[in-house]
Design a protein around this motif. Sequence first.
Motif, PDB file in Angstrom:
ATOM      1  N   VAL A 137       0.835  -1.209   0.000  1.00 63.16           N
ATOM      2  CA  VAL A 137       0.000   0.000   0.000  1.00 63.16           C
ATOM      3  C   VAL A 137       0.865   1.251   0.000  1.00 63.16           C
ATOM      4  CG1 VAL A 137      -1.656   1.312   1.375  1.00 63.16           C
ATOM      5  CG2 VAL A 137      -1.954  -1.158   1.096  1.00 63.16           C
ATOM      6  N   SER A 138       1.948   1.230   0.761  1.00 62.97           N
ATOM      7  CA  SER A 138       2.856   2.376   0.809  1.00 62.97           C
ATOM      8  C   SER A 138       3.485   2.641  -0.555  1.00 62.97           C
ATOM      9  CB  SER A 138       3.943   2.139   1.854  1.00 62.97           C
ATOM     10  OG  SER A 138       4.894   3.186   1.852  1.00 62.97           O
ATOM     11  N   TYR A 146      -6.967   4.238 -18.007  1.00 63.25           N
ATOM     12  CA  TYR A 146      -6.450   3.977 -16.668  1.00 63.25           C
ATOM     13  C   TYR A 146      -4.956   3.674 -16.717  1.00 63.25           C
ATOM     14  CZ  TYR A 146     -11.236   3.524 -14.871  1.00 63.25           C
ATOM     15  OH  TYR A 146     -12.534   3.771 -14.501  1.00 63.25           O
ATOM     16  N   ALA A 147      -4.277   4.074 -15.653  1.00 61.99           N
ATOM     17  CA  ALA A 147      -2.936   3.548 -15.400  1.00 61.99           C
ATOM     18  C   ALA A 147      -3.075   2.184 -14.732  1.00 61.99           C
ATOM     19  CB  ALA A 147      -2.148   4.510 -14.509  1.00 61.99           C
ATOM     20  N   LEU A 178       3.735   5.794  -5.812  1.00 59.65           N
ATOM     21  CA  LEU A 178       3.679   5.830  -7.275  1.00 59.65           C
ATOM     22  C   LEU A 178       2.482   6.616  -7.785  1.00 59.65           C
ATOM     23  CD1 LEU A 178       4.600   2.080  -7.899  1.00 59.65           C
ATOM     24  CD2 LEU A 178       6.024   4.060  -8.464  1.00 59.65           C
ATOM     25  N   PHE A 179       1.398   6.619  -7.033  1.00 55.01           N
ATOM     26  CA  PHE A 179       0.175   7.320  -7.443  1.00 55.01           C
ATOM     27  C   PHE A 179      -0.204   8.286  -6.320  1.00 55.01           C
ATOM     28  CE2 PHE A 179       0.101   3.105  -9.393  1.00 55.01           C
ATOM     29  CZ  PHE A 179      -0.007   3.430 -10.733  1.00 55.01           C
ATOM     30  N   SER A 180       0.491   9.400  -6.296  1.00 56.05           N
ATOM     31  CA  SER A 180       0.257  10.384  -5.230  1.00 56.05           C
ATOM     32  C   SER A 180      -1.034  11.159  -5.417  1.00 56.05           C
ATOM     33  CB  SER A 180       1.441  11.362  -5.163  1.00 56.05           C
ATOM     34  OG  SER A 180       1.640  11.986  -6.423  1.00 56.05           O
ATOM     35  N   ARG A 189       8.027   0.090  -8.678  1.00 55.27           N
ATOM     36  CA  ARG A 189       8.704   0.852  -9.735  1.00 55.27           C
ATOM     37  C   ARG A 189       7.754   1.112 -10.891  1.00 55.27           C
ATOM     38  NH1 ARG A 189      12.567  -3.600 -12.865  1.00 55.27           N
ATOM     39  NH2 ARG A 189      10.839  -4.833 -13.756  1.00 55.27           N
ATOM     40  N   ARG A 190       8.124   2.095 -11.687  1.00 53.40           N
ATOM     41  CA  ARG A 190       7.420   2.352 -12.936  1.00 53.40           C
ATOM     42  C   ARG A 190       8.090   1.514 -14.015  1.00 53.40           C
ATOM     43  NH1 ARG A 190       3.958   6.378 -11.964  1.00 53.40           N
ATOM     44  NH2 ARG A 190       4.494   7.903 -10.342  1.00 53.40           N
ATOM     45  N   GLU A 191       7.290   0.774 -14.744  1.00 55.14           N
ATOM     46  CA  GLU A 191       7.847  -0.111 -15.762  1.00 55.14           C
ATOM     47  C   GLU A 191       8.386   0.712 -16.931  1.00 55.14           C
ATOM     48  OE1 GLU A 191       8.370  -3.287 -15.645  1.00 55.14           O
ATOM     49  OE2 GLU A 191       7.497  -3.435 -13.644  1.00 55.14           O
ATOM     50  N   THR A 192       9.570   0.340 -17.359  1.00 57.64           N
ATOM     51  CA  THR A 192      10.262   1.102 -18.412  1.00 57.64           C
ATOM     52  C   THR A 192      10.375   0.323 -19.712  1.00 57.64           C
ATOM     53  OG1 THR A 192      12.390   0.294 -17.586  1.00 57.64           O
ATOM     54  CG2 THR A 192      11.599   2.413 -16.740  1.00 57.64           C
ATOM     55  N   LEU A 193       9.597  -0.769 -19.848  1.00 55.80           N
ATOM     56  CA  LEU A 193       9.628  -1.516 -21.101  1.00 55.80           C
ATOM     57  C   LEU A 193       9.185  -0.617 -22.239  1.00 55.80           C
ATOM     58  CD1 LEU A 193       9.795  -4.166 -22.764  1.00 55.80           C
ATOM     59  CD2 LEU A 193       7.405  -4.561 -22.161  1.00 55.80           C
TER      60      LEU A 193
END
Length: 363
Positions: A16-17, A101-102, A22-24, A136-140
């Motif tokens: 959850v943290s 949506y993200a 990542l989605f503030s 993390r944010r995926e960088t693919l």
Amino acid sequence: VLYVFGREAIDVDDCVSKFRELFSDPTCRVLLISDVIYYHIQDEIVEILKSTHVNLVAAEIDSKLTETFPAGCACSQSEGSKMKYFGRIFSLPDEKSLHDYAVFFIGREGPVLVNFMMALNKSSFSSYDPVTRMGRRETLDVNRALMKRYYLIQKAKDANVVGIIVGTLGIGDYLGILDRVKEIIKKAGKKSYTFVVGKLNPAKLANFMEIDVYVLIAAPENSLVDSKEFYRPILTPFEIEIACLKSRDWTGEYFTDFRELLPGAARHVDLANEPEPQSEPEYSLITGELRSLHIPEKGPPEKSTEIAVRSKLDVATIEPGGTRFLSSRSWQGLEPRLGETDVVKAKEGRRGIAIAYEDEPTS
């Protein structure tokens, strides 16, 4: 059918943290997708996050056949505000699509995440790995990955012989897609051969050098194969449709579930409406040359009343083209020579390693 999912441990508070980091923005629209081994704890995570992120939508695993999506129904059809992708049901608000949506994925990097990233290639992805406890944010680079698949499609357009690999016998509708792929390849004037194999490896497929490209019929999570180690490229049924059908255009949308292509699905293309192939050659983006189209002949051969010399009444053996071609190979595999080899007793061989056997003199 009884589905048994594993139950891996996960730190709910840490997950959850990481999500909130990542989605503030509490008003952002987020799809929460869990791998099956972490699905048992998803409801608890969603309940905590709903207090701050009201636009959160969680995917439900469709572990049983429902009335909304009966057996044989295509995976991405929508009914009301529900959509289904890769065995997961999404309940969306009206006038919203999955691309609005993200995505937050709970699980390790693997085929499930890659399939969703390819299918929802307009959405941004973030993930949480419960093992490493990293978010993390995926960088693919999805665009680069799609261009690689587009390159394979161009290779398929140049191919004359296509191998169809049946990689699964347990998933529904595999016979339907097999017949459809055969018909599509035939309409394009290409030859096809069907192979039933277990686990794919380069050595197995390298035995058939006559095949130009392969089409893999398998479950969605196993359809995307990185074929750089294989002698020939391996495509999905969706990609072979783009290569062979004029009515199937490359729009950037991508599907790995072949049931999206069957009759009744939203992305189905009726082969009856497919335009006839033209006799004019096309330009190849791979070779830079013109490629000729092998258009199959239609109708019975033309009749002739001309007088012909009668041949001898010899008995002819008719063999399929593939069998005749394989029989002309210089290498046809190991010869069993059953009954022609003398049986001898086993004897002790050399000992040691290749660099220094025991019976070799040492320097």
